[in-house]
Scaffold this motif. Structure first.
Motif, PDB file in Angstrom:
ATOM      1  N   SER A  37       0.831  -1.203   0.000  1.00 34.01           N
ATOM      2  CA  SER A  37       0.000   0.000   0.000  1.00 34.01           C
ATOM      3  C   SER A  37       0.873   1.263   0.000  1.00 34.01           C
ATOM      4  O   SER A  37       0.540   2.257  -0.655  1.00 34.01           O
ATOM      5  CB  SER A  37      -0.938  -0.015   1.205  1.00 34.01           C
ATOM      6  N   TYR A  51      -4.610   2.531   2.310  1.00 35.48           N
ATOM      7  CA  TYR A  51      -4.490   2.464   3.756  1.00 35.48           C
ATOM      8  C   TYR A  51      -3.261   1.636   4.151  1.00 35.48           C
ATOM      9  O   TYR A  51      -3.115   0.489   3.719  1.00 35.48           O
ATOM     10  CB  TYR A  51      -5.759   1.855   4.357  1.00 35.48           C
ATOM     11  N   THR A  59      -4.708  -5.173   4.722  1.00 37.54           N
ATOM     12  CA  THR A  59      -5.532  -5.186   3.514  1.00 37.54           C
ATOM     13  C   THR A  59      -6.075  -6.593   3.299  1.00 37.54           C
ATOM     14  O   THR A  59      -5.331  -7.513   3.010  1.00 37.54           O
ATOM     15  CB  THR A  59      -4.689  -4.750   2.288  1.00 37.54           C
ATOM     16  N   ASP A  78      -4.176  -3.598  -5.452  1.00 32.55           N
ATOM     17  CA  ASP A  78      -3.516  -3.922  -4.183  1.00 32.55           C
ATOM     18  C   ASP A  78      -4.085  -5.243  -3.669  1.00 32.55           C
ATOM     19  O   ASP A  78      -5.224  -5.302  -3.214  1.00 32.55           O
ATOM     20  CB  ASP A  78      -3.812  -2.784  -3.191  1.00 32.55           C
TER      21      ASP A  78
HETATM   22 MG    MG Z   1      -1.810  -2.999   2.428  1.00 38.90          MG
END
Ligand code: MG
Ligand code: GTP
Length: 196
Positions: A37, A51, A59, A78
């Protein structure tokens, strides 16, 4: 000077939620906490787009970002981090199913970026992912993250040890903190997303 526009598109917890359209995609994959990220934020110059957290496994969904501006439009994807040792079995299976659905079926996926922590190098989960991608015929590049945490000597050693297990090419050294490697990653991505 190139300008980058970036926006969060959506977060998918199942394949039905993957965005439609044929825009080329570049996906980031690697262990939890490796810096996926953070790389998105550094590449887009938007520090709060994706985030990030020092708590691994942050995540859990597949997050899609639309990238535009003066570069041809594409998406950054992501993927949730693997190798999260403490996660319950059901969660790991869910992770695996979601990632597999994406990696097996996604036609517009042009490039995988495998992130390795430059202090740790290759872990078994990374090797498995690399072998699997090669088996699927998916093109990938290796990025070594967090190089700001290494001194000169550790850096030389770390890069050499990562390269030793690569079939071809070199790892791209990267720091989300100081921005080293950003240009090279952009060049690699642009080449893949603009190729017909
Ligand atoms: Mg992440
Ligand atoms: P998951 O979403 O859990 O899979 O993690 P992730 O791979 O997205 O990692 P994330 O970008 O959230 O970064 C994890 C932690 O490492 C955060 O505390 C970041 O600030 C830190 N970090 C990421 N990249 C770098 C880097 O290049 N240098 C330094 N010093 N810290 C970094």
């Amino acid at each position: 000077m190139a300008t980058v526009e970036a926006e969060f598109l959506l977060s998918a917890a199942s394949p039905q939620q993957f965005p439609r359209g044929i825009e080329p995609e570049v996906a980031l994959i690697g262990r939890s906490n490796v810096g996926k990220s953070s790389l998105i934020n550094r590449l887009t110059g938007m520090s709060k787009l994706a985030y990030t957290s020092s708590r691994p496994g942050c995540t859990r969904t597949i997050n899609f970002y639309r990238i535009g501006g003066s570069t041809p439009e594409f998406r950054l994807v992501d993927l949730p981090g693997y190798g999260f040792a403490e996660g319950p079995v059901e969660e790991k299976n869910a992770w695996k199913k979601l990632i597999e659905a994406y990696l097996l079926g996604r036609e517009q996926l042009r490039l995988l970026v495998i992130l390795l922590d430059s202090r740790r190098g290759w872990m078994d989960a990374d090797r498995e992912m690399r072998d699997w991608l090669e088996h699927q015929g998916r093109p990938y590049v290796i990025v070594a993250t967090k190089i700001d945490k290494l001194n000169q000597k550790e850096y030389q050693r770390g890069m050499a040890s990562i390269k030793r297990e690569m079939r071809s090419g070199d790892p791209v050294p990267f720091s989300a903190k100081d921005g080293r490697g950003v240009r090279e990653i952009w060049q690699t991505i642009t080449k893949k997303t603009t190729k017909l």
